[in-house]
Write a protein that holds these residues in place. Structure first.
Motif, mmCIF file in Angstrom:
data_model
loop_
_atom_site.group_PDB
_atom_site.id
_atom_site.type_symbol
_atom_site.label_atom_id
_atom_site.label_comp_id
_atom_site.label_asym_id
_atom_site.label_seq_id
_atom_site.Cartn_x
_atom_site.Cartn_y
_atom_site.Cartn_z
ATOM 1 N N MET A 147 14.950 9.895 -1.240
ATOM 2 C CA MET A 147 15.341 11.184 -0.668
ATOM 3 C C MET A 147 15.431 12.174 -1.837
ATOM 4 S SD MET A 147 17.680 13.504 0.290
ATOM 5 C CE MET A 147 19.359 12.908 0.049
ATOM 6 N N TYR A 148 14.633 13.227 -1.767
ATOM 7 C CA TYR A 148 14.510 14.119 -2.914
ATOM 8 C C TYR A 148 15.512 15.274 -2.907
ATOM 9 C CZ TYR A 148 11.023 13.205 -6.514
ATOM 10 O OH TYR A 148 10.382 12.736 -7.637
ATOM 11 N N GLY A 149 16.469 15.233 -1.988
ATOM 12 C CA GLY A 149 17.550 16.226 -1.984
ATOM 13 C C GLY A 149 17.037 17.657 -1.916
ATOM 14 N N PHE A 158 7.381 18.556 -3.200
ATOM 15 C CA PHE A 158 8.274 17.387 -3.152
ATOM 16 C C PHE A 158 8.445 17.004 -1.683
ATOM 17 C CE2 PHE A 158 9.571 19.087 -7.298
ATOM 18 C CZ PHE A 158 9.623 17.918 -8.041
ATOM 19 N N THR A 159 8.212 15.760 -1.383
ATOM 20 C CA THR A 159 8.189 15.346 0.021
ATOM 21 C C THR A 159 9.412 14.519 0.409
ATOM 22 O OG1 THR A 159 5.800 15.212 -0.260
ATOM 23 C CG2 THR A 159 6.691 14.386 1.810
ATOM 24 N N GLY A 160 9.693 13.486 -0.357
ATOM 25 C CA GLY A 160 10.855 12.647 -0.077
ATOM 26 C C GLY A 160 10.854 12.128 1.345
ATOM 27 N N CYS A 161 11.952 12.399 2.064
ATOM 28 C CA CYS A 161 12.072 11.865 3.427
ATOM 29 C C CYS A 161 11.515 12.808 4.486
ATOM 30 C CB CYS A 161 13.524 11.514 3.725
ATOM 31 S SG CYS A 161 14.015 10.037 2.820
ATOM 32 N N GLY A 199 5.457 6.036 -2.911
ATOM 33 C CA GLY A 199 5.433 5.928 -4.369
ATOM 34 C C GLY A 199 6.698 5.298 -4.934
ATOM 35 N N ASN A 200 7.846 5.858 -4.561
ATOM 36 C CA ASN A 200 9.069 5.396 -5.228
ATOM 37 C C ASN A 200 9.699 4.168 -4.578
ATOM 38 O OD1 ASN A 200 9.350 7.369 -7.469
ATOM 39 N ND2 ASN A 200 9.195 8.784 -5.740
ATOM 40 N N SER A 201 9.598 4.033 -3.254
ATOM 41 C CA SER A 201 10.151 2.792 -2.680
ATOM 42 C C SER A 201 9.316 1.605 -3.164
ATOM 43 C CB SER A 201 10.247 2.859 -1.151
ATOM 44 O OG SER A 201 9.025 3.242 -0.557
ATOM 45 N N TRP A 253 14.049 14.199 -13.370
ATOM 46 C CA TRP A 253 14.347 14.007 -11.947
ATOM 47 C C TRP A 253 13.318 13.093 -11.292
ATOM 48 C CZ3 TRP A 253 15.178 19.952 -10.951
ATOM 49 C CH2 TRP A 253 16.506 20.280 -11.249
ATOM 50 N N ARG A 254 12.054 13.289 -11.704
ATOM 51 C CA ARG A 254 10.995 12.543 -11.014
ATOM 52 C C ARG A 254 10.836 11.114 -11.518
ATOM 53 N NH1 ARG A 254 5.497 15.864 -10.759
ATOM 54 N NH2 ARG A 254 4.985 14.152 -9.353
ATOM 55 N N ARG A 255 11.041 10.892 -12.809
ATOM 56 C CA ARG A 255 10.699 9.577 -13.334
ATOM 57 C C ARG A 255 11.808 8.816 -14.035
ATOM 58 N NH1 ARG A 255 7.995 9.902 -9.946
ATOM 59 N NH2 ARG A 255 5.733 10.004 -9.760
ATOM 60 N N SER A 256 12.965 9.414 -14.218
ATOM 61 C CA SER A 256 14.020 8.610 -14.850
ATOM 62 C C SER A 256 14.498 7.585 -13.829
ATOM 63 C CB SER A 256 15.186 9.502 -15.274
ATOM 64 O OG SER A 256 15.798 9.999 -14.114
ATOM 65 N N ASN A 297 7.631 23.415 -4.435
ATOM 66 C CA ASN A 297 6.394 23.128 -5.151
ATOM 67 C C ASN A 297 6.736 22.504 -6.515
ATOM 68 O OD1 ASN A 297 4.243 23.998 -7.234
ATOM 69 N ND2 ASN A 297 3.229 24.193 -5.246
ATOM 70 N N LYS A 298 6.023 21.433 -6.866
ATOM 71 C CA LYS A 298 6.374 20.698 -8.094
ATOM 72 C C LYS A 298 6.127 21.535 -9.350
ATOM 73 C CE LYS A 298 5.931 16.233 -5.925
ATOM 74 N NZ LYS A 298 5.194 15.043 -5.595
ATOM 75 N N GLU A 299 5.036 22.267 -9.344
ATOM 76 C CA GLU A 299 4.726 23.070 -10.520
ATOM 77 C C GLU A 299 5.724 24.232 -10.678
ATOM 78 O OE1 GLU A 299 0.418 23.473 -10.794
ATOM 79 O OE2 GLU A 299 0.824 25.319 -11.934
ATOM 80 N N ILE A 355 0.844 -1.211 0.000
ATOM 81 C CA ILE A 355 0.000 0.000 0.000
ATOM 82 C C ILE A 355 0.868 1.246 0.000
ATOM 83 C CG2 ILE A 355 -1.835 1.327 1.114
ATOM 84 C CD1 ILE A 355 -2.743 -0.934 2.598
ATOM 85 N N ARG A 356 0.608 2.087 -0.983
ATOM 86 C CA ARG A 356 1.210 3.426 -0.902
ATOM 87 C C ARG A 356 0.357 4.221 0.089
ATOM 88 N NH1 ARG A 356 1.409 8.398 -5.246
ATOM 89 N NH2 ARG A 356 2.614 9.755 -3.871
ATOM 90 N N HIS A 357 1.009 5.012 0.917
ATOM 91 C CA HIS A 357 0.277 5.780 1.931
ATOM 92 C C HIS A 357 -0.832 6.634 1.299
ATOM 93 C CE1 HIS A 357 2.103 9.559 0.671
ATOM 94 N NE2 HIS A 357 3.201 8.840 0.451
HETATM 95 O O1 LIG Z 1 7.225 14.133 -3.468
HETATM 96 C C1 LIG Z 1 7.507 12.937 -3.332
HETATM 97 O O2 LIG Z 1 8.129 12.505 -2.345
HETATM 98 C C2 LIG Z 1 7.080 11.961 -4.395
HETATM 99 C C3 LIG Z 1 5.839 11.227 -4.011
HETATM 100 O O3 LIG Z 1 4.804 12.082 -3.640
HETATM 101 O O4 LIG Z 1 6.866 12.644 -5.569
HETATM 102 P P1 LIG Z 1 7.007 12.063 -7.026
HETATM 103 O O5 LIG Z 1 5.629 11.957 -7.593
HETATM 104 O O6 LIG Z 1 7.829 13.062 -7.754
HETATM 105 O O7 LIG Z 1 7.690 10.752 -7.000
#
Ligand SMILES: O=C(O)[C@@H](CO)OP(=O)(O)O
Length: 328
Positions: A188-190, A94-97, A257-259, A212-215, A196-198, A81-83
């Motif tokens: 970890m999104y550094g 961007f949330t990351g850790c 999402g990414n883990s 950065w987000r999907r490669s 803000n993503k936009e 389950i993704r949260h």
């Molecule tokens: O911000 C994030 O930590 C992630 C998940 O919400 O974003 P992304 O969609 O870019 O993977």
């Protein structure tokens, strides 16, 4: 007293404990002192003996989730389950850790997710170290028909282990251990964390931000690429979660999402190109069956009712029936 290494099924232990007033009950998950970086732990039971099939045959409803109440054909379920939506998902940051909680909607998503898996056995829960994944797991379990109590295992120090020890076999039987691990954290999104993503896309260009987000292997500035995230998350999965599935335990894993994308890449043998297109919605539980060393996807919610959601195996159908026959 015997120690069972690598087994974790309090439900199975408890009946043998009940008549031993001096027994101590512990999930006994040993984590090296440097738990921030722990390489290995063992699941140690303080158990006098492991119950036999005969012991198990008189099933209390609360012991139903242990895999051994199912038919002898060995298969175990894995729920990913993704949260649910977090406060920063809502703000499009961007949330990351960064450790932010769920929104009200996220709470509702987690409860909804719980309904979708309420008839699927869960013996153990793994979550990341982040509150949004832990909230999701806990809220989802409030809906489970089996009504066991998820309990977070604290092994960060000897004192934490001692101070959180459970002294009732009956209570152990009615609980599910929850193991938290930073290795399952979001990538970890550094230097993007909190941005803000936009606005970031406007500033650096949509293509750069998409990269950065999907490669697979291009990290954001001072952050982790999906490949780097995958190295720790998949290593943890192989070392600590897969052995539980192999031993017949049913596992729920609440993460990010990414883990989760990197773990799904491993489970489904996706290429780095294929994982690029994989998007996971918040609060959606995915079901896999582990059998004979292979993972088989059994579906995820598309319809509104739980029955439309998963392709049940025969064992899962039996389990479901047992739960339905339980007194409310
Ligand atoms: O911000 C994030 O930590 C992630 C998940 O919400 O974003 P992304 O969609 O870019 O993977």
């Amino acid at each position: 007293m015997f120690h069972f290494i690598g087994l974790l099924s309090p439900g199975l232990m408890a009946s043998t404990f009940l008549y031993q007033p001096t027994a101590r009950y512990s999930y006994g998950i040993d984590v090296p002192a440097s738990s921030r970086n722990f390489g290995s732990f063992s699941l140690r039971f303080l158990s006098p003996r492991f119950p036999t099939n005969a012991t198990r045959s008189v099933l209390h409803p609360s012991s139903l989730s242990n895999s051994h109440s199912l038919s002898s054909e060995s298969e175990s379920s894995l729920i990913l389950i993704r949260h649910g939506e977090s406060l920063w998902n809502e703000k499009n940051l961007f949330t990351g850790c960064c450790d932010v909680p769920l929104t009200k909607r996220g709470v509702e998503e987690a409860i909804e997710a719980g309904k979708r898996i309420s008839y699927i056995p869960v013996d153990m829960i793994f979550t990341s170290a982040l509150i949004r994944a832990q909230m999701t797991a806990m809220l989802a379990m409030t809906q489970h028909r089996q009504k066991k109590v998820p309990i977070i295992i604290h092994n960060e120090s000897e004192q934490a282990t001692t101070w959180t020890r459970v002294y009732s076999g009956k209570t152990m039987q009615q609980s599910i251990p929850v193991i938290t691990a930073w290795q399952l954290n979001e990538r970890m999104y550094g230097e993007l964390q909190g941005l803000n993503k936009e606005e970031t896309a406007e500033r650096y260009g949509k293509e750069k931000v998409y990269e950065w987000r999907r490669s697979y292997d291009i990290p954001p500035p001072k952050g982790e690429s999906l490949e780097m995230c995958s190295q720790r998350a998949v290593a943890y999965f192989k070392e600590f979660i897969e052995p539980q599935l192999k031993s017949g335990k049913h596992v729920m894993l609440a993460a990010h999402g990414n883990s989760l994308r990197s773990i799904i890449m491993y489970l489904e043998k996706l290429t780095s190109q294929e994982v690029t297109d994989l998007e996971l919605s918040t609060g959606i539980p995915l079901l896999y069956i582990y059998k004979e060393g292979k993972f088989m996807s059994r579906g995820s919610p598309v319809g509104p009712s739980e029955a439309d959601v998963y392709a049940y195996t025969q064992n899962l159908a039996v389990y479901r029936q047992q739960l339905e026959e339980m007194p409310h």
